[in-house]
Write a protein that holds these residues in place. Structure first.
Motif, short mmCIF file in Angstrom:
data_model
loop_
_atom_site.label_atom_id
_atom_site.label_comp_id
_atom_site.label_asym_id
_atom_site.label_seq_id
_atom_site.Cartn_x
_atom_site.Cartn_y
_atom_site.Cartn_z
N ALA A 61 6.67 -15.40 49.50
CA ALA A 61 6.98 -14.72 50.75
C ALA A 61 6.89 -15.71 51.92
O ALA A 61 5.94 -16.49 52.00
CB ALA A 61 6.01 -13.57 50.99
N ARG A 63 6.06 -17.26 55.51
CA ARG A 63 5.00 -17.06 56.50
C ARG A 63 5.38 -17.79 57.77
O ARG A 63 5.92 -18.89 57.73
CB ARG A 63 3.68 -17.64 55.99
CG ARG A 63 2.88 -16.63 55.22
CD ARG A 63 1.52 -17.17 54.96
NE ARG A 63 1.65 -18.15 53.87
CZ ARG A 63 0.72 -19.01 53.53
NH1 ARG A 63 -0.42 -19.06 54.17
NH2 ARG A 63 0.91 -19.85 52.54
N ARG A 64 5.04 -17.18 58.88
CA ARG A 64 5.27 -17.83 60.16
C ARG A 64 4.22 -18.91 60.40
O ARG A 64 3.04 -18.67 60.22
CB ARG A 64 5.25 -16.81 61.29
CG ARG A 64 6.46 -15.90 61.24
CD ARG A 64 6.48 -14.96 62.39
NE ARG A 64 6.41 -15.67 63.65
CZ ARG A 64 6.46 -15.05 64.83
NH1 ARG A 64 6.57 -13.77 64.90
NH2 ARG A 64 6.39 -15.74 65.92
N ALA A 65 4.65 -20.07 60.83
CA ALA A 65 3.73 -21.17 61.05
C ALA A 65 3.24 -21.23 62.50
O ALA A 65 2.30 -21.95 62.81
CB ALA A 65 4.40 -22.49 60.68
#
Length: 71
Positions: A61, A63-65
């Motif tokens: 999935a 993920r925003r960093a």
């Protein structure tokens, strides 16, 4: 919905392969042309299907960093 797309595109590719099989002109290279067209269509279909399914159901999935985790 994804199953319908995979099957419908596979059906279209099968129709194109069958048309190429029967419409190949007679000659000494008829078997080579038939085999090449069928193999090329099969490989293109498999590449499309794998890419389509990998984007539809990713294993990892995203993920925003740019988010900060709260302490």
């Amino acid at each position: 919905m994804s199953f319908f797309h995979i099957v419908s595109v596979g059906f279209v590719v099968a129709i194109i392969a069958a048309a190429a099989w029967f419409l190949t002109p007679k000659g000494k290279d008829q078997v080579l042309i038939r085999s090449s067209v069928a193999l090329a269509l099969t490989c293109c279909y498999l590449m499309w299907a794998i890419t389509y399914l990998a984007q539809l159901h990713p294993l990892i999935a995203p993920r925003r960093a740019d988010l900060r985790f709260e302490d």
